[in-house]
Enzyme design. Structure first.
Site, PDB file in Angstrom:
ATOM      1  N   GLU A  39       0.825  -1.207   0.000  1.00 36.14           N
ATOM      2  CA  GLU A  39       0.000   0.000   0.000  1.00 36.14           C
ATOM      3  C   GLU A  39       0.862   1.261   0.000  1.00 36.14           C
ATOM      4  O   GLU A  39       0.527   2.253  -0.648  1.00 36.14           O
ATOM      5  CB  GLU A  39      -0.922  -0.010   1.236  1.00 36.14           C
ATOM      6  CG  GLU A  39      -1.749   1.233   1.427  1.00 36.14           C
ATOM      7  CD  GLU A  39      -2.731   1.458   0.271  1.00 36.14           C
ATOM      8  OE1 GLU A  39      -3.127   0.475  -0.374  1.00 36.14           O
ATOM      9  OE2 GLU A  39      -3.078   2.629   0.012  1.00 36.14           O
ATOM     10  N   TYR A  42       7.919   4.129   1.866  1.00 37.86           N
ATOM     11  CA  TYR A  42       8.464   5.473   2.087  1.00 37.86           C
ATOM     12  C   TYR A  42       9.784   5.378   2.827  1.00 37.86           C
ATOM     13  O   TYR A  42       9.894   4.669   3.828  1.00 37.86           O
ATOM     14  CB  TYR A  42       7.477   6.308   2.918  1.00 37.86           C
ATOM     15  CG  TYR A  42       7.976   7.699   3.210  1.00 37.86           C
ATOM     16  CD1 TYR A  42       7.875   8.709   2.255  1.00 37.86           C
ATOM     17  CD2 TYR A  42       8.554   8.005   4.444  1.00 37.86           C
ATOM     18  CE1 TYR A  42       8.340   9.986   2.518  1.00 37.86           C
ATOM     19  CE2 TYR A  42       9.022   9.281   4.711  1.00 37.86           C
ATOM     20  CZ  TYR A  42       8.912  10.273   3.749  1.00 37.86           C
ATOM     21  OH  TYR A  42       9.382  11.536   4.009  1.00 37.86           O
ATOM     22  N   VAL A  43      10.780   6.084   2.285  1.00 36.80           N
ATOM     23  CA  VAL A  43      12.064   6.223   2.969  1.00 36.80           C
ATOM     24  C   VAL A  43      12.290   7.707   3.230  1.00 36.80           C
ATOM     25  O   VAL A  43      12.062   8.541   2.327  1.00 36.80           O
ATOM     26  CB  VAL A  43      13.209   5.621   2.120  1.00 36.80           C
ATOM     27  CG1 VAL A  43      14.570   5.903   2.771  1.00 36.80           C
ATOM     28  CG2 VAL A  43      13.013   4.111   1.952  1.00 36.80           C
ATOM     29  N   GLY A  49      18.716   6.238  -0.811  1.00 33.26           N
ATOM     30  CA  GLY A  49      19.946   5.851  -1.484  1.00 33.26           C
ATOM     31  C   GLY A  49      20.882   5.023  -0.618  1.00 33.26           C
ATOM     32  O   GLY A  49      22.011   4.754  -1.008  1.00 33.26           O
ATOM     33  N   ASN A  80       5.743   9.778 -10.942  1.00 38.25           N
ATOM     34  CA  ASN A  80       6.771   9.516  -9.925  1.00 38.25           C
ATOM     35  C   ASN A  80       7.952   8.762 -10.552  1.00 38.25           C
ATOM     36  O   ASN A  80       8.199   7.585 -10.268  1.00 38.25           O
ATOM     37  CB  ASN A  80       6.156   8.731  -8.760  1.00 38.25           C
ATOM     38  CG  ASN A  80       7.053   8.735  -7.532  1.00 38.25           C
ATOM     39  OD1 ASN A  80       8.220   9.128  -7.603  1.00 38.25           O
ATOM     40  ND2 ASN A  80       6.527   8.278  -6.406  1.00 38.25           N
ATOM     41  N   TYR A  87      11.678   0.925  -9.023  1.00 34.82           N
ATOM     42  CA  TYR A  87      10.945  -0.333  -9.172  1.00 34.82           C
ATOM     43  C   TYR A  87      11.424  -1.116 -10.400  1.00 34.82           C
ATOM     44  O   TYR A  87      11.505  -2.350 -10.370  1.00 34.82           O
ATOM     45  CB  TYR A  87       9.450  -0.061  -9.290  1.00 34.82           C
ATOM     46  CG  TYR A  87       8.815   0.511  -8.045  1.00 34.82           C
ATOM     47  CD1 TYR A  87       9.155   0.016  -6.786  1.00 34.82           C
ATOM     48  CD2 TYR A  87       7.879   1.534  -8.117  1.00 34.82           C
ATOM     49  CE1 TYR A  87       8.574   0.526  -5.635  1.00 34.82           C
ATOM     50  CE2 TYR A  87       7.287   2.049  -6.976  1.00 34.82           C
ATOM     51  CZ  TYR A  87       7.639   1.549  -5.736  1.00 34.82           C
ATOM     52  OH  TYR A  87       7.058   2.046  -4.607  1.00 34.82           O
TER      53      TYR A  87
HETATM   54  C1  LIG Z   1      11.387   5.099  -3.898  1.00 30.04           C
HETATM   55  C2  LIG Z   1      12.106   4.939  -2.546  1.00 30.04           C
HETATM   56  C3  LIG Z   1      11.247   4.105  -1.625  1.00 30.04           C
HETATM   57  C4  LIG Z   1      13.458   4.256  -2.804  1.00 30.04           C
HETATM   58  O1  LIG Z   1      14.051   3.990  -1.530  1.00 30.04           O
HETATM   59  P1  LIG Z   1      15.636   4.122  -1.322  1.00 30.04           P
HETATM   60  O2  LIG Z   1      15.942   3.643   0.067  1.00 30.04           O
HETATM   61  O3  LIG Z   1      16.076   5.500  -1.640  1.00 30.04           O
HETATM   62  O4  LIG Z   1      16.224   3.131  -2.423  1.00 30.04           O
HETATM   63  P2  LIG Z   1      17.493   2.182  -2.237  1.00 30.04           P
HETATM   64  O5  LIG Z   1      18.604   2.991  -1.655  1.00 30.04           O
HETATM   65  O6  LIG Z   1      17.099   0.960  -1.503  1.00 30.04           O
HETATM   66  O7  LIG Z   1      17.830   1.814  -3.741  1.00 30.04           O
HETATM   67  C5  LIG Z   1      17.833   0.448  -4.161  1.00 30.04           C
HETATM   68  C6  LIG Z   1      18.319   0.360  -5.565  1.00 30.04           C
HETATM   69  O8  LIG Z   1      17.467   1.115  -6.440  1.00 30.04           O
HETATM   70  C7  LIG Z   1      18.216   2.110  -7.104  1.00 30.04           C
HETATM   71  N1  LIG Z   1      17.471   3.351  -7.134  1.00 30.04           N
HETATM   72  C8  LIG Z   1      16.962   4.018  -6.080  1.00 30.04           C
HETATM   73  N2  LIG Z   1      16.362   5.143  -6.498  1.00 30.04           N
HETATM   74  C9  LIG Z   1      16.523   5.150  -7.843  1.00 30.04           C
HETATM   75  C10 LIG Z   1      16.142   6.052  -8.865  1.00 30.04           C
HETATM   76  N3  LIG Z   1      15.506   7.186  -8.579  1.00 30.04           N
HETATM   77  N4  LIG Z   1      16.460   5.761 -10.127  1.00 30.04           N
HETATM   78  C11 LIG Z   1      17.128   4.621 -10.439  1.00 30.04           C
HETATM   79  N5  LIG Z   1      17.526   3.719  -9.502  1.00 30.04           N
HETATM   80  C12 LIG Z   1      17.211   4.009  -8.242  1.00 30.04           C
HETATM   81  C13 LIG Z   1      19.462   2.310  -6.263  1.00 30.04           C
HETATM   82  O9  LIG Z   1      20.523   2.776  -7.083  1.00 30.04           O
HETATM   83  C14 LIG Z   1      19.715   0.945  -5.738  1.00 30.04           C
HETATM   84  O10 LIG Z   1      20.392   0.150  -6.688  1.00 30.04           O
HETATM   85  P3  LIG Z   1      21.865  -0.414  -6.341  1.00 30.04           P
HETATM   86  O11 LIG Z   1      21.665  -1.354  -5.172  1.00 30.04           O
HETATM   87  O12 LIG Z   1      22.254  -1.081  -7.603  1.00 30.04           O
HETATM   88  O13 LIG Z   1      22.660   0.783  -5.993  1.00 30.04           O
HETATM   89  C15 LIG Z   1      12.401   6.324  -1.919  1.00 30.04           C
HETATM   90  O14 LIG Z   1      13.077   7.120  -2.845  1.00 30.04           O
HETATM   91  C16 LIG Z   1      11.170   7.077  -1.445  1.00 30.04           C
HETATM   92  O15 LIG Z   1      10.731   6.920  -0.297  1.00 30.04           O
HETATM   93  N6  LIG Z   1      10.618   7.942  -2.291  1.00 30.04           N
HETATM   94  C17 LIG Z   1       9.494   8.802  -1.899  1.00 30.04           C
HETATM   95  C18 LIG Z   1       8.230   8.019  -1.615  1.00 30.04           C
HETATM   96  C19 LIG Z   1       7.789   7.256  -2.829  1.00 30.04           C
HETATM   97  O16 LIG Z   1       7.785   7.770  -3.959  1.00 30.04           O
HETATM   98  N7  LIG Z   1       7.394   6.002  -2.576  1.00 30.04           N
HETATM   99  C20 LIG Z   1       6.883   5.142  -3.598  1.00 30.04           C
HETATM  100  C21 LIG Z   1       5.401   5.326  -3.704  1.00 30.04           C
HETATM  101  S1  LIG Z   1       4.686   4.229  -4.912  1.00 30.04           S
END
Ligand SMILES: CC(C)(COP(=O)(O)OP(=O)(O)OC[C@H]1O[C@@H](n2cnc3c(N)ncnc32)[C@H](O)[C@@H]1OP(=O)(O)O)[C@@H](O)C(=O)NCCC(=O)NCCS
Length: 114
Positions: A39, A42-43, A49, A80, A87
């Protein structure tokens, strides 16, 4: 409803919540199996990163594998791009051809009270 919290431990040993995944079980009549519906994911901005998003999704994938659930699904807003790229990097695919439908507000009340 279920939830997981990722915890960040700083160099000083202090911990803080880094992010969360909120999910529930759904069910597929096609597979006859439950799945996990994510559902919300969020980080916190200053901890993005660092692998917490990946760790949370990996936890949900492990639950699916261990319990025999066939699908891990979620919706993402089409603007987004950072989340979509994140993803895609995990190997997930887009469910083209499907449209999310919603009934709420007056329409929900009207149908529910008919
Ligand atoms: C999307 C989100 C959950 C990603 O979490 P994060 O902790 O920053 O991601 P991670 O550090 O675990 O990244 C995991 C992998 O994805 C890749 N990745 C992360 N963000 C990326 C981006 N914007 N573009 C491409 N790759 C990305 C990373 O490089 C990493 O790959 P690696 O292991 O080869 O280096 C975070 O950015 C977030 O909370 N965003 C705002 C809320 C949101 O949009 N949630 C989704 C709602 S549907």
């Amino acid at each position: 409803m279920y939830g997981h919290v990722a915890e960040h431990v700083g160099e000083d040993g202090r911990s803080e919540p880094a992010g969360m995944a909120l999910w529930f079980l759904n069910f597929s009549t096609w597979t006859g199996r439950h799945g996990v519906y994510l559902e919300d994911l969020y980080v916190r901005p200053h901890l993005r990163g660092h692998g917490y998003g990946l760790a949370l999704l990996r936890t949900l994938a492990r639950i699916c594998v261990e319990r025999g659930y066939t699908r891990l699904e979620w919706s993402v807003l089409d603007w987004n791009t950072p989340a979509i790229d994140f993803y895609a990097a995990l190997g997930s695919t887009s469910m083209d051809g499907w449209t999310v439908r919603r009934l709420d507000g007056d329409a929900l009340r009207a149908l529910g009270s008919r």
